[in-house]
Every structure is written in structure tokens, then in C-alpha cells.
Design an enzyme around this catalytic site. Structure first.
Site, mmCIF file in Angstrom:
data_model
loop_
_atom_site.group_PDB
_atom_site.id
_atom_site.type_symbol
_atom_site.label_atom_id
_atom_site.label_comp_id
_atom_site.label_asym_id
_atom_site.label_seq_id
_atom_site.Cartn_x
_atom_site.Cartn_y
_atom_site.Cartn_z
ATOM 1 N N HIS A 79 2.006 7.068 2.444
ATOM 2 C CA HIS A 79 1.539 8.400 2.032
ATOM 3 C C HIS A 79 1.651 9.420 3.152
ATOM 4 C CE1 HIS A 79 -2.262 7.851 4.178
ATOM 5 N NE2 HIS A 79 -2.254 6.624 3.708
ATOM 6 N N HIS A 85 0.783 9.015 6.794
ATOM 7 C CA HIS A 85 1.646 8.291 7.727
ATOM 8 C C HIS A 85 2.705 9.201 8.349
ATOM 9 C CE1 HIS A 85 0.434 4.795 5.077
ATOM 10 N NE2 HIS A 85 0.106 4.367 6.273
ATOM 11 N N LYS A 107 0.878 -1.186 0.000
ATOM 12 C CA LYS A 107 0.000 0.000 0.000
ATOM 13 C C LYS A 107 0.909 1.228 0.000
ATOM 14 C CE LYS A 107 -4.327 -1.638 0.838
ATOM 15 N NZ LYS A 107 -4.750 -1.811 2.220
HETATM 16 N N1 ARG Z 1 -1.530 -0.405 9.774
HETATM 17 C C1 ARG Z 1 -2.572 0.331 10.410
HETATM 18 C C2 ARG Z 1 -3.126 1.394 9.479
HETATM 19 O O1 ARG Z 1 -2.448 1.814 8.561
HETATM 20 C C3 ARG Z 1 -2.125 1.016 11.653
HETATM 21 C C4 ARG Z 1 -1.712 0.104 12.753
HETATM 22 C C5 ARG Z 1 -1.828 0.766 14.074
HETATM 23 N N2 ARG Z 1 -1.337 -0.005 15.142
HETATM 24 C C6 ARG Z 1 -2.015 -0.954 15.816
HETATM 25 N N3 ARG Z 1 -1.390 -1.596 16.752
HETATM 26 N N4 ARG Z 1 -3.268 -1.203 15.554
HETATM 27 O O2 ARG Z 1 -4.249 1.832 9.698
#
Ligand code: ARG
Length: 563
Positions: A128, A131, A125
Site C-alpha cells: 500500500h 510502503h 498483505k
Molecule cells: N515488514 C515490516 C513492516 O511492514 C518492516 C520491516 C522493517 N525492517 C526490519 N529489518 N525490521 O512493518
């Protein structure tokens, strides 16, 4: 001993009251002309049975002034104190210059682990601009905790599990045109978008995707091989962006890492009687807490995002025995964190009180809000490239004779972007504007870096100074005194930033030193004849340089010596 403590002790000796309480009551006058500290005498009205102005007058007459305080002055119901400015300057400069780069560092966290989970990007993905806050805030907190002596652990909880990887495989097998390791993430994203478009007409594609994800789960070599390649490719690409940002991770244990650790958690939930089944799905009912249920298993038996987070939290506690476990994740996930923290609590994990969702607001570009779904994704890499390019143009104009121009443009351009998201409290939404972040005169990263380079240039031209031969009485003018105060306040800002998990507190404290330094620089000639005055002003410049450099480091910026 600091001034407030010394004054509190002196007041305690005279009044018989607790020094700690007296210290807490001490205030800072709104205007430095009125003094450096103020004691509100109404606090003693009950015990001394007098009106506050009478108490102030009495204390002024009888209080023995501690070292470093030159005057006590009764003003209405307040007793105001003036610090001996040159003694204060000597003591602050002494602290900073002897500590050097470790000024503001401490050992308060020695032997304690703090997990800082941040960035947590998704495989295949886009990385972007959305983040950026998590990446910048998390990396800064990581540096801040380490500076306070904690052992911080930087964790990238990769989004590397779930049915979307079945979709990726189907899309790649159908439309991919070259070996995975020759693809870019952008090409993978295109394939993924195409999958969704085609699946609208051909829903059977979704069944195929489920089938392929099942294959990944069951360890089928072809499926796992492709999944691993998507992962390797994404990590290599984001690794380059992390390098540019100066971001480091100690662990990339993502969602897939918990695949074999969820069973035990589910068993535990069941044994504790926390699970209910509704329409085939298994969940923890949270209606008592006014929240929707936390789904643990879908009706087809698949685990969910929350299931993996439960396993991850428990793993981190076991593995790192943290005193704090932070999750730097956007506020859109507030409910998710509330739910799974509640489930951890219901399971009897009292340590959940040490887990914190460090949330933040949205970043949008000037043109409008970013969103992956509408195809107008702004890749972080593109933002960094543009920032560096624009900075290069500004530098070419401002300092055409600078060597190393490319390296400086990279440090300043990337720094401007990071500073842009770290300069406000986390929860504020940020609109990203080039004119705002690249303004060399505003309260920006480039301005802070420029002030640092100015200090370096002053010291370079002076070719050294003798700190043992200075006249600190020349550091008592308003601009110098303000600079010394800002420098003295810096270590407290680092501590506060950790308490609140707010890097902007450090950024602002560093900016206070920058603005104060520039005022000092314009008000005072540094390279004067008198060596004692010159030495004092150079020592102050050196102290400012040390603090600005540390502040830049803690928020994640480089500190070029020339700009
Ligand atoms: N990968 C997830 C996203 O992009 C965020 C993860 C956040 N961390 C967690 N422990 N849930 O939305």
C-alpha cells in the site's frame, strides 16, 4: 583547484595562517551582487591586532589574486571576492561536458559495501501507499551510493514469517475457492480479514492457526507448500509494481531466511548473561537505558520480529562486511530499532555504530490517513494507475501530436508520485494530493522532466554545436551565471545526500538547475546569428540536460526526451 582553496592559499601565503582554517572561514555573500565569496576579517583581528575593516583594506591592497578571481573588494569587515565569470563558466562546462553522464559520480566508496534495506513488504498483505516512502527513499539511496562508487546491496527484508501465516492457511483451507496460484493478493487479504472477523466469535480458530504455523516451522510439506505459494504469488504481484517504479533488489532474504540462524544468536545472548526470564518469556532487560525489554522468545518458545532482526544484522555484517547498514523504515518503529541496536551493542558488536535507522514520516491521501485496519487501504498499484491516467489526460491536451504518448504518461505519472515523496526531508509527514504532484509548473517531477525535455528539444533543433568555438563571456549575465553555479553545486549535493541519507537534497539540487535553466531560457535567445554565442548557450543547455537527467535518475525518475 577550486576558488575557495586558491583564495585560502593566497591568504595563507600573506598571513602565515593555516590554509585549511582560512578555507573553512570563507563565506558566501547573501547577494551575488556583493561578490561570490567573502572572507570575514574579524577572524584575523587577534593575530593581526587591527580592526576588521583595516585588515580588509590592507589585504585588498596586498593580496595576489589567484587565477579565476577577478577582483577583491573590502566592504566593512569583509573582503569580498568576485570570480572571473567567463573563466568559471569555461571550467564548469569543461568539467560537465567531458564527464557526460558520469558527472557527479565518484570512486570515493570503491571497495566498500553498504547495505540498504528498504520496502520490506509483507507476504499476503497489501503493498500500500504507506510502503511508498521506504521504497522510493531506499531505491534512491541505493542509486546514490552506487554513483559514489560504493557497492550498495538492496535488501527486501520480507515479512514472510510469523503466526499470521498459520491464520492464512486456516482461512484459505476453510474459505478459499480456487488454487492459490489463481488468487490475487487482494483475495488473500480478504480471506485474512475474514479470519479475524470469525475468530472473534470462534477463538478456537486461533488455536488452529498456531497449529498450522507450527507445521510450517517443522517443515510439514502441505503447510510449507501453501506458505511458499502465498509467497510466490505476492512476489509476482509486487514485482510488477517494482518494475514500474524502476526498483531493483539484490536480495529478498526475508524474516524466514533467519529461522535457522537465530539459535546461535540466542546461545550467544545466554552465554553473555544478557537474558532474563519473566512470566515465561525470555528477554533482554533494557530498563537501565529507559527502554522496555527486548523480547527474544515468547513463553511458548516462539521467536519474535526483534529476534529475527538481531540475526539479520549479524548475518549482514558477516556476509557483506558493510561499512554502513541502513534500514529505511517508518518512524513508528523508532523504539524497535533503538532496542535491537542496543542489544547488538550489549553483545559487544562494535559495528552497530555503522547501523542506521533511516526513518521517515507518514504519507496520507488527501481524504485522510491510511490504515490497513479500517479496510480503507490504498494500494500503491491503484495510485500509480490513477497517476498515469491523469497524466495521460494532461499530455493529450498539452501535446496532442506526441508519439509514444503512453510511455511518456507512464514515466511522468509514476515519476510524479515518486517525486512527491522525495522532495521533502524524510521525517516530514506528506499529504498526497493530485493537484500538487501533477502540477507541471510547480517544483514537481513533471516540471523537472519537462525541463529536461526542453533541453533535449533545444539541442535537437540546433542539430549540434561546437564547444571548442564558443564565447564564454556571453554566459556572465545573472541568469546564465546562476545556472552555472547550480550545475557546479550538483556533485556536492550527491555527497551530502549520502552523508545524511536524504535523497531530497539531490532532488532540490536538480530542481535548482531546472528553475535556473528556465530563467536562462526566457532571458536569452539561444539560436542567435553569432556562432560563438550560440555555441556557448547550447553547451550550457547540454550541461543542464546532463545534470537534470542524472538528478532524475538518482531519485528514481525516467527522463523522456520529448513531452
Ligand atoms: N515488514 C515490516 C513492516 O511492514 C518492516 C520491516 C522493517 N525492517 C526490519 N529489518 N525490521 O512493518
Amino acid at each position: 583547484m577550486d576558488h575557495k582553496t586558491a583564495l585560502a592559499n593566497a591568504l595563507a601565503a600573506l598571513t602565515g595562517m593555516e590554509a585549511d582554517a582560512l578555507r573553512d572561514w570563507m563565506e558566501t555573500p547573501p547577494d551575488p551582487e556583493m561578490g561570490d565569496y567573502a572572507f570575514p576579517c574579524f577572524r584575523l583581528a587577534k593575530t593581526m591586532r587591527k580592526a576588521p575593516p583595516a585588515i580588509a583594506a590592507e589585504l585588498q591592497a596586498s593580496l595576489a589574486l589567484p587565477e579565476g578571481i577577478s577582483e577583491a573588494r573590502a566592504v566593512g569587515g569583509y573582503l569580498n571576492f568576485f570570480a572571473d565569470k567567463s573563466a568559471y563558466a569555461v571550467s564548469v562546462l569543461g568539467k560537465v561536458l567531458s564527464a557526460g553522464e558520469s558527472y557527479g559520480s565518484s570512486h570515493e566508496g570503491a571497495g566498500k559495501n553498504v547495505c540498504v534495506e528498504f520496502s520490506s513488504i509483507n507476504i499476503a498483505k497489501p503493498f500500500h501507499i504507506g510502503h511508498l516512502p521506504s521504497t522510493a527513499i531506499g531505491s534512491s539511496l541505493y542509486r546514490i551510493y552506487n554513483t559514489l562508487g560504493y557497492n550498495a546491496i538492496a535488501i527486501n527484508h520480507l515479512g514472510d514469517w510469523g503466526t499470521q501465516f498459520g491464520k492464512m492457511i486456516v482461512a484459505y483451507k476453510k474459505w478459499g475457492e480456487k488454487p492459490v496460484n489463481e488468487c490475487t493478493v487482494r483475495e488473500l487479504v480478504k480471506l485474512y480479514v475474514r479470519f479475524h472477523q470469525e475468530a472473534e466469535q470462534h477463538p478456537e480458530l486461533d488455536d488452529e492457526a498456531r497449529f498450522w504455523f507450527k507445521k510450517i516451522e517443522s517443515g510439514d510439506p502441505e503447510a510449507v507448500g501453501l506458505w511458499q505459494q502465498f509467497k510466490d504469488l505476492t512476489l509476482a504481484e509486487v514485482g510488477q509494481v517494482y518494475d514500474r517504479l524502476g526498483v531493483h533488489f539484490d536480495s529478498y532474504a526475508g524474516e524466514s531466511f533467519y529461522e535457522d540462524k537465530m539459535g546461535a544468536v540466542i546461545d550467544d545472548l545466554r552465554a553473555k548473561g544478557l537474558l532474563t526470564v519473566d512470566k515465561g518469556a525470555t528477554m533482554v532487560d533494557l530498563s537501565e537505558y529507559d527502554m522496555p525489554p527486548c523480547i527474544i522468545l515468547r513463553s511458548d518458545g516462539a521467536t519474535l520480529y526483534a529476534t529475527r532482526d538481531l540475526a539479520a544484522a549479524i548475518y549482514r555484517k558477516k556476509h557483506y562486511d558493510f561499512v554502513k547498514s541502513l534500514y529505511v523504515v517508518a518512524y513508528q518503529q523508532n523504539l524497535h530499532f533503538k532496542q535491537f541496536f542496543k542489544v547488538l551493542e550489549l553483545m559487544g558488536n562494535t559495528w552497530v555504530k555503522d547501523c542506521e535507522h533511516v526513518n521517515f514520516g507518514m504519507v496520507s491521501m488527501e481524504e485522510g490517513t491510511l490504515s490497513t485496519r479500517h479496510g480503507n487501504v490504498v494500494y500503491l498499484e491503484d495510485v500509480l494507475n490513477a497517476a498515469v491516467e491523469k497524466t495521460g489526460e494532461i499530455i493529450a491536451e498539452k501535446s496532442s501530436d506526441l508519439e509514444d504518448r503512453d510511455a511518456v504518461a507512464a514515466a511522468v505519472g509514476v515519476g510524479a508520485v515518486i517525486w512527491g515523496v522525495l522532495y521533502n526531508s524524510r521525517i516530514k509527514d506528506t499529504t498526497f494530493s493530485w493537484s500538487k504532484v501533477l502540477n507541471f509548473d510547480g517544483e514537481t517531477g513533471p516540471y523537472a522532466q519537462y525541463t529536461h525535455a526542453r533541453c533535449c528539444s533545444v539541442l535537437r533543433k540546433a542539430e549540434g554545436y561546437d564547444a571548442d568555438n564558443m564565447d564564454a563571456s556571453c554566459l556572465t549575465d545573472a541568469a546564465s551565471a546562476a545556472l552555472i553555479k547550480a550545475i557546479d553545486a550538483f556533485p556536492g549535493a550527491i555527497k551530502l545526500a549520502a552523508e545524511k541519507n536524504e535523497p531530497y537534497i539531490v532532488a532540490r539540487a536538480a530542481m535548482d538547475v531546472c528553475t535556473a535553466y528556465n530563467k536562462f531560457y526566457f532571458d536569452n535567445k539561444i539560436m542567435v546569428e553569432d556562432p560563438k554565442v550560440r555555441n556557448a548557450r547550447l553547451a550550457l543547455t547540454d550541461a543542464a540536460r546532463i545534470v537534470i537527467k542524472k538528478g532524475l535518475y538518482l531519485v528514481g525518475l525516467e527522463a523522456p526526451e520529448r513531452m
